[in-house]
Design a protein around this motif. Structure first.
Motif, PDB file in Angstrom:
ATOM      1  N   VAL A  96       1.018  -1.194   0.095  1.00 47.20           N
ATOM      2  CA  VAL A  96       0.032   0.105  -0.042  1.00 47.20           C
ATOM      3  C   VAL A  96       0.728   1.373  -0.120  1.00 47.20           C
ATOM      4  O   VAL A  96       0.574   2.225  -0.613  1.00 47.20           O
ATOM      5  CB  VAL A  96      -0.861   0.129   1.210  1.00 47.20           C
ATOM      6  N   TRP A  97       2.002   1.413   0.781  1.00 49.37           N
ATOM      7  CA  TRP A  97       2.972   2.412   1.088  1.00 49.37           C
ATOM      8  C   TRP A  97       3.704   2.562  -0.362  1.00 49.37           C
ATOM      9  O   TRP A  97       3.591   3.840  -0.781  1.00 49.37           O
ATOM     10  CB  TRP A  97       3.663   2.266   1.829  1.00 49.37           C
ATOM     11  N   ALA A  98       4.075   1.633  -1.087  1.00 53.57           N
ATOM     12  CA  ALA A  98       4.691   1.768  -2.511  1.00 53.57           C
ATOM     13  C   ALA A  98       3.598   2.159  -3.553  1.00 53.57           C
ATOM     14  O   ALA A  98       4.030   3.049  -4.352  1.00 53.57           O
ATOM     15  CB  ALA A  98       5.400   0.421  -2.806  1.00 53.57           C
ATOM     16  N   HIS A  99       2.333   1.661  -3.366  1.00 52.45           N
ATOM     17  CA  HIS A  99       1.470   2.062  -4.205  1.00 52.45           C
ATOM     18  C   HIS A  99       1.052   3.450  -4.117  1.00 52.45           C
ATOM     19  O   HIS A  99       0.974   4.261  -5.343  1.00 52.45           O
ATOM     20  CB  HIS A  99       0.016   1.183  -4.128  1.00 52.45           C
ATOM     21  N   ASN A 100       0.956   3.922  -3.040  1.00 57.02           N
ATOM     22  CA  ASN A 100       0.306   5.393  -2.860  1.00 57.02           C
ATOM     23  C   ASN A 100       1.788   6.375  -3.316  1.00 57.02           C
ATOM     24  O   ASN A 100       1.613   7.329  -3.859  1.00 57.02           O
ATOM     25  CB  ASN A 100       0.427   5.750  -1.245  1.00 57.02           C
ATOM     26  N   ARG A 101       3.180   6.060  -3.006  1.00 60.47           N
ATOM     27  CA  ARG A 101       4.182   6.507  -3.365  1.00 60.47           C
ATOM     28  C   ARG A 101       4.173   6.700  -4.939  1.00 60.47           C
ATOM     29  O   ARG A 101       4.806   7.858  -5.304  1.00 60.47           O
ATOM     30  CB  ARG A 101       5.526   6.066  -2.761  1.00 60.47           C
ATOM     31  N   SER A 102       3.653   5.704  -5.445  1.00 62.59           N
ATOM     32  CA  SER A 102       4.010   5.747  -7.065  1.00 62.59           C
ATOM     33  C   SER A 102       2.916   6.808  -7.764  1.00 62.59           C
ATOM     34  O   SER A 102       3.204   7.198  -8.861  1.00 62.59           O
ATOM     35  CB  SER A 102       3.727   4.491  -7.517  1.00 62.59           C
ATOM     36  N   LYS A 103       2.028   7.305  -6.925  1.00 63.39           N
ATOM     37  CA  LYS A 103       0.902   8.308  -7.550  1.00 63.39           C
ATOM     38  C   LYS A 103       1.432   9.615  -7.103  1.00 63.39           C
ATOM     39  O   LYS A 103       0.890  10.461  -7.816  1.00 63.39           O
ATOM     40  CB  LYS A 103      -0.278   7.957  -6.696  1.00 63.39           C
ATOM     41  N   VAL A 104       2.554   9.813  -6.319  1.00 67.97           N
ATOM     42  CA  VAL A 104       2.878  11.132  -6.232  1.00 67.97           C
ATOM     43  C   VAL A 104       3.876  11.524  -7.408  1.00 67.97           C
ATOM     44  O   VAL A 104       4.679  10.804  -7.823  1.00 67.97           O
ATOM     45  CB  VAL A 104       4.113  11.240  -4.828  1.00 67.97           C
ATOM     46  N   ARG A 105       3.493  13.074  -7.799  1.00 69.82           N
ATOM     47  CA  ARG A 105       4.382  13.542  -8.938  1.00 69.82           C
ATOM     48  C   ARG A 105       5.969  13.847  -8.737  1.00 69.82           C
ATOM     49  O   ARG A 105       6.183  14.125  -7.466  1.00 69.82           O
ATOM     50  CB  ARG A 105       3.769  14.849  -9.184  1.00 69.82           C
ATOM     51  N   SER A 106       6.691  13.409  -9.589  1.00 69.02           N
ATOM     52  CA  SER A 106       7.954  13.684  -9.525  1.00 69.02           C
ATOM     53  C   SER A 106       8.488  14.620 -10.509  1.00 69.02           C
ATOM     54  O   SER A 106       9.775  14.787 -10.400  1.00 69.02           O
ATOM     55  CB  SER A 106       8.628  12.361  -9.576  1.00 69.02           C
ATOM     56  N   GLU A 107       7.613  15.194 -11.040  1.00 70.12           N
ATOM     57  CA  GLU A 107       8.231  16.460 -12.183  1.00 70.12           C
ATOM     58  C   GLU A 107       8.286  17.485 -11.401  1.00 70.12           C
ATOM     59  O   GLU A 107       7.437  17.913 -10.525  1.00 70.12           O
ATOM     60  CB  GLU A 107       6.957  16.446 -13.232  1.00 70.12           C
ATOM     61  N   PRO A 108       9.355  18.172 -11.703  1.00 69.18           N
ATOM     62  CA  PRO A 108       9.696  19.571 -10.698  1.00 69.18           C
ATOM     63  C   PRO A 108       8.565  20.625 -11.234  1.00 69.18           C
ATOM     64  O   PRO A 108       8.332  20.515 -12.369  1.00 69.18           O
ATOM     65  CB  PRO A 108      11.098  19.903 -11.271  1.00 69.18           C
ATOM     66  N   GLU A 109       8.417  21.247 -10.331  1.00 69.36           N
ATOM     67  CA  GLU A 109       7.395  22.481 -10.652  1.00 69.36           C
ATOM     68  C   GLU A 109       8.218  23.619 -11.099  1.00 69.36           C
ATOM     69  O   GLU A 109       9.552  23.666 -11.263  1.00 69.36           O
ATOM     70  CB  GLU A 109       6.822  23.414  -9.389  1.00 69.36           C
ATOM     71  N   ILE A 110       7.898  24.777 -11.784  1.00 70.85           N
ATOM     72  CA  ILE A 110       8.218  25.823 -12.469  1.00 70.85           C
ATOM     73  C   ILE A 110       9.328  26.482 -11.385  1.00 70.85           C
ATOM     74  O   ILE A 110      10.361  26.776 -12.064  1.00 70.85           O
ATOM     75  CB  ILE A 110       7.378  26.619 -12.952  1.00 70.85           C
ATOM     76  N   ASP A 111       8.890  26.739 -10.425  1.00 71.04           N
ATOM     77  CA  ASP A 111       9.770  27.552  -9.533  1.00 71.04           C
ATOM     78  C   ASP A 111      11.110  26.763  -8.763  1.00 71.04           C
ATOM     79  O   ASP A 111      12.171  27.129  -8.341  1.00 71.04           O
ATOM     80  CB  ASP A 111       9.139  27.919  -8.153  1.00 71.04           C
ATOM     81  N   GLU A 112      10.929  25.314  -9.149  1.00 67.23           N
ATOM     82  CA  GLU A 112      12.204  24.447  -8.657  1.00 67.23           C
ATOM     83  C   GLU A 112      13.050  24.486  -9.876  1.00 67.23           C
ATOM     84  O   GLU A 112      14.182  24.069  -9.780  1.00 67.23           O
ATOM     85  CB  GLU A 112      11.457  22.933  -8.616  1.00 67.23           C
TER      86      GLU A 112
END
Length: 301
Positions: A96-112
């Protein structure tokens, strides 16, 4: 403007060239002049790290599923079943933890992506987001041209890849190994061509564009073009037509040299709306910007 943007609405162009045209930049402008190489490199690096992260999470999900399955079997056949239950809970929790983490965006935002304030670069990156969104929604036609010459319009599922993590690389990079870092499936993997249909980036043509036009002759030509387009739309463009007249008033020769607040005070005394003047001065008046989306902006002087 035709010398800078020799595209007709019916023409298809390679996707990166289409983005350059979307920004109303001269044909053949290198992408590095729009988005510096260090920013392109940061986007590529983030994509590679994101792919590695995704593979690790996929591996963890596989292992945790195996552990949870083994625990379920052991819990059923062993007595006492505490070992099997513990494995089931540990494996299930990790899955469940790995599945939830896989949904988190890893693309940097403009300010980054921008190390120090750079209004032009921020505007270009915002325009890139707009460009991707228009493709994903089907407002800008995009097709895939396969190596054998076959032309395949992108399906809605494939177009959604433009809004997924690292979808920007579908536009700004020709390195297809970077395209594969996009976690969305399916992703287009052949040459991409777009037809703009006369669209340009909204952030590049607003009421501020007209207000900031230094050349008086060019300003007059732009006003004339806008009003001619409003006349074609009839009563639907009444608010837009009124907005153009307010901009003309703000540029009156007798107001040259005054601050915006002084101009606003003078014009308010003549009956113009303070709220409209403020929104037009900021470039955020909806009636003006929304009407622009219906115009053949490739013809904009």
């Amino acid at each position: 403007m035709q010398e800078q943007l020799p595209l007709s609405p019916a023409e298809f162009v390679k996707i990166r060239d289409g983005f350059i045209a979307f920004l109303k930049q001269p044909a053949g402008t290198p992408i590095e002049l729009i988005i510096p190489q260090e920013v392109l490199g940061a986007m590529a690096s983030a994509a590679r790290l994101g792919r590695t992260r995704q593979r690790k999470l996929d591996f963890l999900r596989s292992i945790s599923f195996l552990v949870a399955s083994t625990g379920a079997v052991l819990g059923a056949v062993m007595n006492p079943s505490i070992i099997g239950v513990a494995m089931l809970l540990a494996g299930g929790g990790a899955f469940v933890w790995a599945h939830n983490r896989s949904k988190v965006r890893s693309e940097p935002e403009i300010d980054e992506l921008i190390a120090e304030p750079n209004e032009t670069l921020q505007r270009n990156l915002r325009a890139l987001e707009d460009f991707k969104g228009l493709i994903a929604n089907g407002d800008i036609i995009c097709e895939e041209r396969l190596p054998d010459g076959t032309v395949k319009p992108l399906s809605p599922k494939a177009r959604a890849a433009f809004l997924a993590d690292h979808g920007s690389l579908l536009v700004v990079s020709r390195d297809q190994s970077l395209w594969q870092c996009n976690p969305h499936r399916p992703i287009p993997m052949s040459a991409l061509w777009v037809r703009l249909g006369g669209r340009v980036a909204p952030v590049f043509v607003t009421s501020r564009t007209l207000l900031d036009t230094a050349d008086r002759e060019l300003f007059s030509r732009r006003v004339e073009w806008f009003l001619s387009q409003a006349d074609k739309a009839g009563s639907k463009a009444n608010s837009f037509r009124a907005a153009v007249q307010i901009i003309v008033a703000l540029r009156r020769p007798d107001l040259v040299g005054l601050t915006f607040e002084d101009k606003k005070e003078r014009l308010a005394a003549e009956g113009l709306s303070n709220s409209r003047m403020e929104k037009l001065h900021a470039g955020i008046y909806p009636a003006f910007n929304n009407f622009l989306r219906s115009l053949p902006m490739h013809e904009f002087p």
